[in-house]
Design a protein around this motif. Structure first.
Motif, PDB file in Angstrom:
ATOM      1  N   ARG A 134       0.869  -1.181   0.000  1.00 22.31           N
ATOM      2  CA  ARG A 134       0.000   0.000   0.000  1.00 22.31           C
ATOM      3  C   ARG A 134       0.904   1.228   0.000  1.00 22.31           C
ATOM      4  N   TRP A 139     -10.046  -2.410 -10.406  1.00 26.39           N
ATOM      5  CA  TRP A 139      -8.865  -2.027  -9.660  1.00 26.39           C
ATOM      6  C   TRP A 139      -9.092  -2.126  -8.173  1.00 26.39           C
ATOM      7  N   ASP A 140      -8.057  -1.799  -7.430  1.00 23.46           N
ATOM      8  CA  ASP A 140      -8.097  -1.831  -5.975  1.00 23.46           C
ATOM      9  C   ASP A 140      -8.608  -0.476  -5.487  1.00 23.46           C
ATOM     10  N   THR A 141      -9.795  -0.451  -4.926  1.00 27.51           N
ATOM     11  CA  THR A 141     -10.404   0.819  -4.510  1.00 27.51           C
ATOM     12  C   THR A 141      -9.664   1.486  -3.345  1.00 27.51           C
ATOM     13  N   ASP A 142      -8.809   0.734  -2.648  1.00 29.69           N
ATOM     14  CA  ASP A 142      -8.027   1.323  -1.560  1.00 29.69           C
ATOM     15  C   ASP A 142      -6.843   2.145  -2.067  1.00 29.69           C
ATOM     16  N   THR A 143      -6.328   1.807  -3.243  1.00 30.34           N
ATOM     17  CA  THR A 143      -5.110   2.466  -3.725  1.00 30.34           C
ATOM     18  C   THR A 143      -5.279   3.190  -5.057  1.00 30.34           C
ATOM     19  N   TYR A 154       2.031  -2.925  -7.373  1.00 28.10           N
ATOM     20  CA  TYR A 154       2.482  -3.671  -6.198  1.00 28.10           C
ATOM     21  C   TYR A 154       3.861  -4.229  -6.407  1.00 28.10           C
TER      22      TYR A 154
END
Length: 120
Positions: free
Chosen positions: A10, A91-95, A120
């Motif tokens: 992250r 995609w990764d909604t956190d990043t 990553y």
């Protein structure tokens, strides 16, 4: 180990893609380059490339480390018509995130979208 060999899954907060900041960069560049410009289909390919490169360079300089950036620029003639655009991303909604801005004058419209995807 001095910590330099560790892997981040992250981004640190200061390196996270920030849509509000990116939107301001887009707005600043597009207004600077398109104010007073008249639509000319002969110039659109070079103009879109130039805008995309300027936006990409500005966003890269903001320090969003380890982000893959995709910049999309659409320029069309302004005739009072409506235009609908959409995108879909997995995609990764956190990043990961995106930012966009729209510019219009009496001759043309321009939509710029920047997608930031964390590597990553």
């Amino acid at each position: 180990m001095d910590g330099s060999d560790t892997y981040l899954i992250r981004p640190n907060y200061q390196h996270k893609f920030k849509p509000a900041i990116v939107k301001e960069y887009i707005r600043e560049i597009v207004r600077e380059q398109l104010s007073g410009v008249q639509y000319d289909p002969e110039n659109v390919p070079e103009l879109t490339r130039s805008l995309a490169d300027c936006v990409k360079d500005k966003v890269k300089s903001a320090g969003f480390d380890k982000y893959k950036l995709v910049v999309q620029v659409v320029i069309g003639e302004q005739r009072g018509q409506g235009v609908k655009m959409s995108s879909k991303c997995l995609w990764d909604t956190d990043t990961d995130s995106c930012a966009e801005d729209v510019f219009m004058n009496d001759s043309l419209f321009c939509v710029v979208t920047v997608f930031g995807s964390y590597m990553y």
